[in-house]
Design an enzyme around this catalytic site. Structure first.
Site, PDB file in Angstrom:
ATOM      1  N   HIS A  88      -3.006   6.073   4.716  1.00 24.49           N
ATOM      2  CA  HIS A  88      -1.563   6.169   4.966  1.00 24.49           C
ATOM      3  C   HIS A  88      -1.079   7.544   4.476  1.00 24.49           C
ATOM      4  O   HIS A  88      -1.435   7.978   3.371  1.00 24.49           O
ATOM      5  CB  HIS A  88      -0.799   5.099   4.174  1.00 24.49           C
TER       6      HIS A  88
ATOM      7  N   CYS B 245       0.814  -1.231   0.000  1.00 21.38           N
ATOM      8  CA  CYS B 245       0.000   0.000   0.000  1.00 21.38           C
ATOM      9  C   CYS B 245       0.844   1.278   0.000  1.00 21.38           C
ATOM     10  O   CYS B 245       0.566   2.222  -0.761  1.00 21.38           O
ATOM     11  CB  CYS B 245      -0.932  -0.008   1.213  1.00 21.38           C
TER      12      CYS B 245
HETATM   13  P1  NAP Z   1      -7.642  -9.390   7.775  1.00 23.31           P
HETATM   14  O1  NAP Z   1      -8.652  -8.324   7.971  1.00 23.31           O
HETATM   15  O2  NAP Z   1      -7.029 -10.008   8.981  1.00 23.31           O
HETATM   16  O3  NAP Z   1      -8.317 -10.570   6.893  1.00 23.31           O
HETATM   17  C1  NAP Z   1      -7.639 -11.737   6.563  1.00 23.31           C
HETATM   18  C2  NAP Z   1      -8.496 -12.562   5.613  1.00 23.31           C
HETATM   19  O4  NAP Z   1      -7.790 -13.732   5.231  1.00 23.31           O
HETATM   20  C3  NAP Z   1      -9.802 -13.032   6.224  1.00 23.31           C
HETATM   21  O5  NAP Z   1     -10.793 -13.115   5.244  1.00 23.31           O
HETATM   22  C4  NAP Z   1      -9.431 -14.415   6.718  1.00 23.31           C
HETATM   23  O6  NAP Z   1     -10.540 -15.283   6.871  1.00 23.31           O
HETATM   24  C5  NAP Z   1      -8.560 -14.883   5.566  1.00 23.31           C
HETATM   25  N1  NAP Z   1      -7.723 -15.993   5.967  1.00 23.31           N
HETATM   26  C6  NAP Z   1      -6.817 -16.040   6.987  1.00 23.31           C
HETATM   27  N2  NAP Z   1      -6.260 -17.258   7.055  1.00 23.31           N
HETATM   28  C7  NAP Z   1      -6.847 -18.010   6.079  1.00 23.31           C
HETATM   29  C8  NAP Z   1      -6.726 -19.368   5.652  1.00 23.31           C
HETATM   30  N3  NAP Z   1      -5.888 -20.221   6.257  1.00 23.31           N
HETATM   31  N4  NAP Z   1      -7.475 -19.780   4.613  1.00 23.31           N
HETATM   32  C9  NAP Z   1      -8.336 -18.929   3.986  1.00 23.31           C
HETATM   33  N5  NAP Z   1      -8.502 -17.640   4.354  1.00 23.31           N
HETATM   34  C10 NAP Z   1      -7.766 -17.197   5.382  1.00 23.31           C
HETATM   35  O7  NAP Z   1      -6.443  -8.894   6.899  1.00 23.31           O
HETATM   36  P2  NAP Z   1      -6.444  -7.846   5.656  1.00 23.31           P
HETATM   37  O8  NAP Z   1      -6.151  -6.508   6.146  1.00 23.31           O
HETATM   38  O9  NAP Z   1      -7.671  -8.058   4.837  1.00 23.31           O
HETATM   39  O10 NAP Z   1      -5.145  -8.310   4.878  1.00 23.31           O
HETATM   40  C11 NAP Z   1      -4.985  -9.611   4.401  1.00 23.31           C
HETATM   41  C12 NAP Z   1      -3.677  -9.695   3.645  1.00 23.31           C
HETATM   42  O11 NAP Z   1      -3.736  -8.816   2.519  1.00 23.31           O
HETATM   43  C13 NAP Z   1      -2.450  -9.225   4.459  1.00 23.31           C
HETATM   44  O12 NAP Z   1      -1.881 -10.268   5.187  1.00 23.31           O
HETATM   45  C14 NAP Z   1      -1.548  -8.697   3.394  1.00 23.31           C
HETATM   46  O13 NAP Z   1      -0.741  -9.734   2.913  1.00 23.31           O
HETATM   47  C15 NAP Z   1      -2.484  -8.227   2.317  1.00 23.31           C
HETATM   48  N6  NAP Z   1      -2.619  -6.761   2.350  1.00 23.31           N
HETATM   49  C16 NAP Z   1      -2.095  -6.104   1.321  1.00 23.31           C
HETATM   50  C17 NAP Z   1      -2.183  -4.742   1.276  1.00 23.31           C
HETATM   51  C18 NAP Z   1      -1.538  -4.034   0.135  1.00 23.31           C
HETATM   52  O14 NAP Z   1      -0.924  -3.042   0.373  1.00 23.31           O
HETATM   53  N7  NAP Z   1      -1.634  -4.477  -1.078  1.00 23.31           N
HETATM   54  C19 NAP Z   1      -2.801  -4.014   2.259  1.00 23.31           C
HETATM   55  C20 NAP Z   1      -3.347  -4.705   3.326  1.00 23.31           C
HETATM   56  C21 NAP Z   1      -3.236  -6.097   3.334  1.00 23.31           C
HETATM   57  P3  NAP Z   1     -11.265 -15.484   8.299  1.00 23.31           P
HETATM   58  O15 NAP Z   1     -12.119 -14.242   8.520  1.00 23.31           O
HETATM   59  O16 NAP Z   1     -12.064 -16.717   8.076  1.00 23.31           O
HETATM   60  O17 NAP Z   1     -10.203 -15.614   9.324  1.00 23.31           O
HETATM   61  C1  3JM Z   2       1.069  -8.157   5.546  1.00 30.38           C
HETATM   62  O1  3JM Z   2       0.042  -1.393   6.398  1.00 30.38           O
HETATM   63  C2  3JM Z   2       0.588  -2.531   6.293  1.00 30.38           C
HETATM   64  O2  3JM Z   2       0.906  -3.204   7.273  1.00 30.38           O
HETATM   65  C3  3JM Z   2       0.930  -3.088   4.934  1.00 30.38           C
HETATM   66  C4  3JM Z   2      -0.012  -4.152   4.414  1.00 30.38           C
HETATM   67  C5  3JM Z   2       0.400  -5.554   4.771  1.00 30.38           C
HETATM   68  C6  3JM Z   2       1.193  -6.354   3.928  1.00 30.38           C
HETATM   69  C7  3JM Z   2       1.675  -5.844   2.609  1.00 30.38           C
HETATM   70  O3  3JM Z   2       0.833  -5.501   1.782  1.00 30.38           O
HETATM   71  O4  3JM Z   2       2.887  -5.805   2.358  1.00 30.38           O
HETATM   72  C8  3JM Z   2      -0.060  -6.079   5.986  1.00 30.38           C
HETATM   73  C9  3JM Z   2       0.290  -7.363   6.362  1.00 30.38           C
HETATM   74  C10 3JM Z   2       1.531  -7.642   4.326  1.00 30.38           C
HETATM   75  C11 3JM Z   2       2.352  -8.546   3.440  1.00 30.38           C
HETATM   76  O5  3JM Z   2       3.559  -8.687   3.666  1.00 30.38           O
HETATM   77  O6  3JM Z   2       1.781  -9.144   2.554  1.00 30.38           O
END
Ligand code: NAP
Ligand code: 3JM
Length: 338
Positions: A244, A131
């Protein structure tokens, strides 16, 4: 118009939820929407176009007949399931850091390097950048084209929603505990986040940087397709729910005045200049929340170098930082390739 079968993996999370909303808002041509999460979420529903869609458990056979998978279930889950999905013919757009630096996986911000999507054919996976990187490169690219960037020094002020739904809850609960004079509970972050700033996002590496900081360094160079750009970052978690903010110092090879930079950025796709300090107008996280654009202001000369500018860049980390960028990639993918 052709319609596509879409799976959202991690649908119950902060990013997944926004992904479903973004597909609806942008009228993405969805034939069938499949919502996948962990076994904890079986039976939950999410509203899409006025209908309740049931969440199913993510399994190896979840991707039969799926055209595009929008993934945000965390790095280890993507690492296992993205190749499984790709093997069944689904194009994966992955929001985690699992594949971003893989040379056979394009890392895409449509305003910057949409052409790189063509490389999806190599592994069937496209990576969505971090992000903080996304909002920075949307602003850097048009300036780089004009005056060639030598070095970037960035400090971030990152919202708790970047850590997911548990962190949003933790900040809410800590604020309530402080006002209610109750004990603070810390589960997600190692220190109290309410009324505090943590210079620590993701884990620490041997070089003293955090992984989040090195994502900004390496991803910026890959997306901008220029390994010569020097980047150094300090990433900080702040008690903000959404948006952010970044203080960005840029050193250029050629001269670029603040006026010229403003003119370029006013024309840049996905960017809004908010820069009228005499009226107290500059980008703010609370104004960026829920918006699609990346906001830039406080554009001023860095008087300590020959060709330098300072600026302040803000975007909604869950929209442009994650869900919106992923859906924009999907839009470009279907327009040109599927
Ligand atoms: P979050 O609110 O904690 O949600 C995590 C999601 O993943 C929930 O739907 C969860 O399902 C699911 N999940 C966790 N473990 C799983 C498994 N073993 N099998 C299937 N589904 C599973 O987190 P978030 O903020 O949405 O972020 C999730 C991920 O997206 C982060 O870890 C990061 O890698 C990525 N992310 C990327 C950006 C970016 O900048 N591009 C920004 C934020 C996040 P349940 O509800 O059933 O637990
Ligand atoms: C895991 O704000 C943040 O923490 C960044 C979003 C994030 C990431 C990512 O997009 O790089 C949260 C948790 C990750 C990851 O490494 O995939």
């Amino acid at each position: 118009m052709k319609e596509y079968n879409i799976a959202v993996v991690g649908a119950t999370g902060a990013v997944g939820n926004e992904m479903v909303a973004t597909l609806e808002q942008r009228k993405f041509p969805v034939k069938h929407l499949k919502l996948l999460a962990s076994s904890r979420s079986i039976g939950k529903t999410i509203t899409f176009k006025g209908k309740e869609v049931e969440v199913e458990e993510l399994k190896e056979d979840s991707f039969k007949g799926i055209d595009i998978g929008l993934f945000s279930p965390g790095g280890s889950v993507s690492l296992k399931f993205a190749p499984i999905a790709a093997a069944s013919g689904c194009v994966v757009i992955d929001n985690t850091s699992a594949f971003r630096m893989d040379p056979d996986v394009p890392l895409v911000v449509p305003e910057v390097n949409e052409h790189a999507i063509a490389d999806y054919k190599k592994k069937g996976i496209i990576a969505n950048p971090n992000c903080s990187t996304i909002q920075m490169v949307v602003v850097l690219k048009p300036l780089h084209d004009a005056a060639k960037i030598k070095r970037v020094v960035v400090s971030t002020y990152q919202a708790v929603s970047g850590t997911g739904k548990k962190a949003i809850y933790e900040l809410e609960q800590q604020i309530l505990a402080i006002y209610g004079q109750k004990p603070i509970v810390k589960k997600v972050y190692p220190h109290q986040i309410a009324f505090n700033c943590l210079p620590h996002i993701d884990s620490f590496l041997e070089n003293g940087y955090t992984k989040e900081e090195m994502k900004m360094v390496n991803e910026t160079r890959k997306i901008m397709e220029d390994q010569s750009i020097q980047v150094t970052a300090t990433t900080v978690r702040v008690p903000v729910f959404c948006g952010h903010s970044e203080s960005v110092n840029i050193e250029f090879e050629k001269a670029l005045t603040p006026e010229a930079a403003r003119k370029i950025l006013k024309k840049a796709r996905g960017v809004k200049v908010v820069d009228n300090p005499s009226k107290n107008l500059y980008p703010l996280a609370i104004n960026a929340a829920g918006k699609d654009d990346t906001f830039v202001g406080r554009i001023r000369r860095d008087e300590s170098v020959a060709h330098g500018l300072n600026m302040w860049i803000v975007a909604d980390n869950i929209r442009k930082g994650a869900a919106l960028n992923a859906v924009q990639i999907a839009e470009a993918l279907i327009k040109k390739y599927l």
